[in-house]
Write a protein that holds these residues in place. Sequence first.
Motif, mmCIF file in Angstrom:
data_model
loop_
_atom_site.group_PDB
_atom_site.id
_atom_site.type_symbol
_atom_site.label_atom_id
_atom_site.label_comp_id
_atom_site.label_asym_id
_atom_site.label_seq_id
_atom_site.Cartn_x
_atom_site.Cartn_y
_atom_site.Cartn_z
ATOM 1 N N GLY A 114 0.718 -1.135 -0.029
ATOM 2 C CA GLY A 114 -0.100 0.031 0.006
ATOM 3 C C GLY A 114 0.869 1.259 -0.064
ATOM 4 N N PHE A 115 1.836 1.383 1.048
ATOM 5 C CA PHE A 115 2.876 2.425 0.782
ATOM 6 C C PHE A 115 3.717 2.637 -0.646
ATOM 7 C CE2 PHE A 115 7.378 3.733 1.110
ATOM 8 C CZ PHE A 115 7.264 4.936 1.847
ATOM 9 N N ALA A 116 3.957 1.606 -1.160
ATOM 10 C CA ALA A 116 4.720 1.595 -2.494
ATOM 11 C C ALA A 116 3.686 2.128 -3.568
ATOM 12 C CB ALA A 116 4.952 0.008 -3.132
ATOM 13 N N GLU A 117 2.338 1.967 -3.381
ATOM 14 C CA GLU A 117 1.302 2.424 -4.474
ATOM 15 C C GLU A 117 1.001 3.792 -4.062
ATOM 16 O OE1 GLU A 117 0.106 1.067 -7.209
ATOM 17 O OE2 GLU A 117 0.617 -1.033 -6.907
ATOM 18 N N GLN A 118 1.103 4.109 -2.713
ATOM 19 C CA GLN A 118 0.612 5.572 -2.468
ATOM 20 C C GLN A 118 1.801 6.530 -2.930
ATOM 21 O OE1 GLN A 118 0.213 5.769 1.741
ATOM 22 N NE2 GLN A 118 -0.815 7.953 1.649
ATOM 23 N N THR A 119 2.958 6.093 -2.721
ATOM 24 C CA THR A 119 4.136 7.014 -2.918
ATOM 25 C C THR A 119 4.724 6.975 -4.296
ATOM 26 O OG1 THR A 119 5.744 5.439 -2.077
ATOM 27 C CG2 THR A 119 4.867 6.988 -0.308
#
Length: 645
Positions: A114-119
């Motif tokens: 989720g962090f990878a997609e968000q950033t």
Amino acid sequence: MTLTSDLMELREEEIAKHYDAALALLDGFDHAPRVAKPTAAPVAERSPGVGTRRRFRSTTPGLVTRREERPEGVHLIDRVAACDGDDPLMSSRQAAVLQALRRALAIGLALGEGFAEQTGLADLKRKNLEGGLGVDRKAEFSELLAAEALIVMHASANALVSLLADHAGEVTVEVGEVEEFLTDNASLALHGALWELDQDLGAHAEGDEEKLVPTVTAFAEALMEKAARRAEGLARVAPFANASYRVEADDLTIRGFTPARKAGGPALVMQFKKPHEVVGNHIAKYQAMKLAKMVMAYDFDRRLNPFAELGGFIFTFMGDGAPGTGKTTLIQMMAGLINDYCQNAGYPFRYQNFGIDNIDSYQGKSGQNAKAFVQNILDPSVIGFGTIDDIDQIAGKRGDRQSSAGQQEVTAVFMEAFAGANTVVRGNCTFGMFSNYPENVDDALRQRAGARFLVDGPQTREDYIDILALLMGKRHDIPLGDHELYAAQEIKRAVAASFEAHGRPKEEGLVKVFAEVEARIGGFDTIAKLGTYLKAIQEADERFTGRAIKNITDAVKVRAMDFELPDEWMEEPELFLFKPYDEKSAMIEELRRPITIDMVVQEINRYADSEFRYADKSDEVAIEGMVRDMGRQDAARRRYLEGKG
């Protein structure tokens, strides 16, 4: 992920899709340690003749890495299975640990994804895999990979501790600091961390199943602590650090890099006191009893308390008084009341005290402990009561050279938590600061206490008879005599007299200010005249700022709510606690009292008396310290001159 109130929901399907990768990590992988040295032998094959397990070699999508392999590999399933010696069957505890490990790793990987997609990290990984990552993006790519690694490690460890909480026993294990701590990327980070867990299990739990859960938990806590330290000050981790995620199936809330706790918290072990056992301290006892019922009005669906919305909710308070006047008894009474109310209503209750043992010599650790304490109590899924006993020893004054770095960290955390830019008062919890020497507390932190409870202990002849009879107990034949036991502790009568006593100030410095203003403008019967009095107080004590006025007006609003919710509302939750938010709010509105001039004058005097009392003591303590230092210097000078002669 979907938004629910202030939490992001981590859905089951987002976790479950990482089960295969998590299981493969437990089944086996190769890792050549970079930093740490092996301390445990490879786990022995449990069934000779059976083919070796498949080796799982994962790669981070989009990241080209060069890895060396060691032939024996890491096999956590076999390592956990070996903890019970030669038993060919796996125990329920071993199975629970492996299930928790798989689940925790899947949660960590889901949050990392989720962090990878968000950033935008996911796009950078794809470009890197395709060979299209520009040189100007490589630094950003590396920083985001490191951030993802920290997030995956911390979230996995955080979930693991929570999932194993119900399996914890009395046995403890010390595993030390995590050495194989790698942050190149999430995959390598998990390889290093799980390699170290394998080593710890081999060193501490081989053949000793009782040490299995303590070893895994100790490792997870050490991994969390190191990941949180590394994440401090890193801007790239902000999207995760400032967010909260809810895993409903596990009753787990992950709030950035703060350790999670089960909603109910540990069982409360405390010797509770009944209100009649708190002798004297009438206003403090009355307000504590009211606050215990106020916090129960919290609405879990709306995540708000009508008292917090209408005004009059006490979020922070300070109880001060001489040693032995009853501060601990007051805490025991209030915690006992809230605990009983919560048990009756079926609400989760969490009590925690922040003590001197939470101050750590390691830089940053004290601040982390304070943040964890605050977050545990603020958790909107519980009713919380947090206490900070002897806060003058725990939180240091800013600029005080005798305060440790840890004490300064704690002061900064509490100041931000209690009245900072991000402070949200939901009304599900309250914090009580207690001190024998409040004059030694940082002025700005002390003023963040919205209410003051003067804990002055027994005062009257009747109080002293009551406390003697109470402490003597019943194992004696001494007659009581001409006295109605505990009649003086009848709360409403005692409180009315206590509030009326504040119609005029008590501290010498404030008495002079009051008399001067009263002689100049007459009685205090308008807001303009009250404002004149407040300005005169500020001129006498520059520490009497706008925050003091807010605290006074909050106290006045509390007086407007100067009613106790009926006992039957606590005993039969359907009458009030279980009603919809708007209906509860309307019921409270009907009980509200009008604000009067007398209330405002009494609360000004009560608050200002406490500030003058603190200031006088603080100044006197400082003067006495300077006098002692001068005396020592004179004595040393005389002794030196005598020696020279």
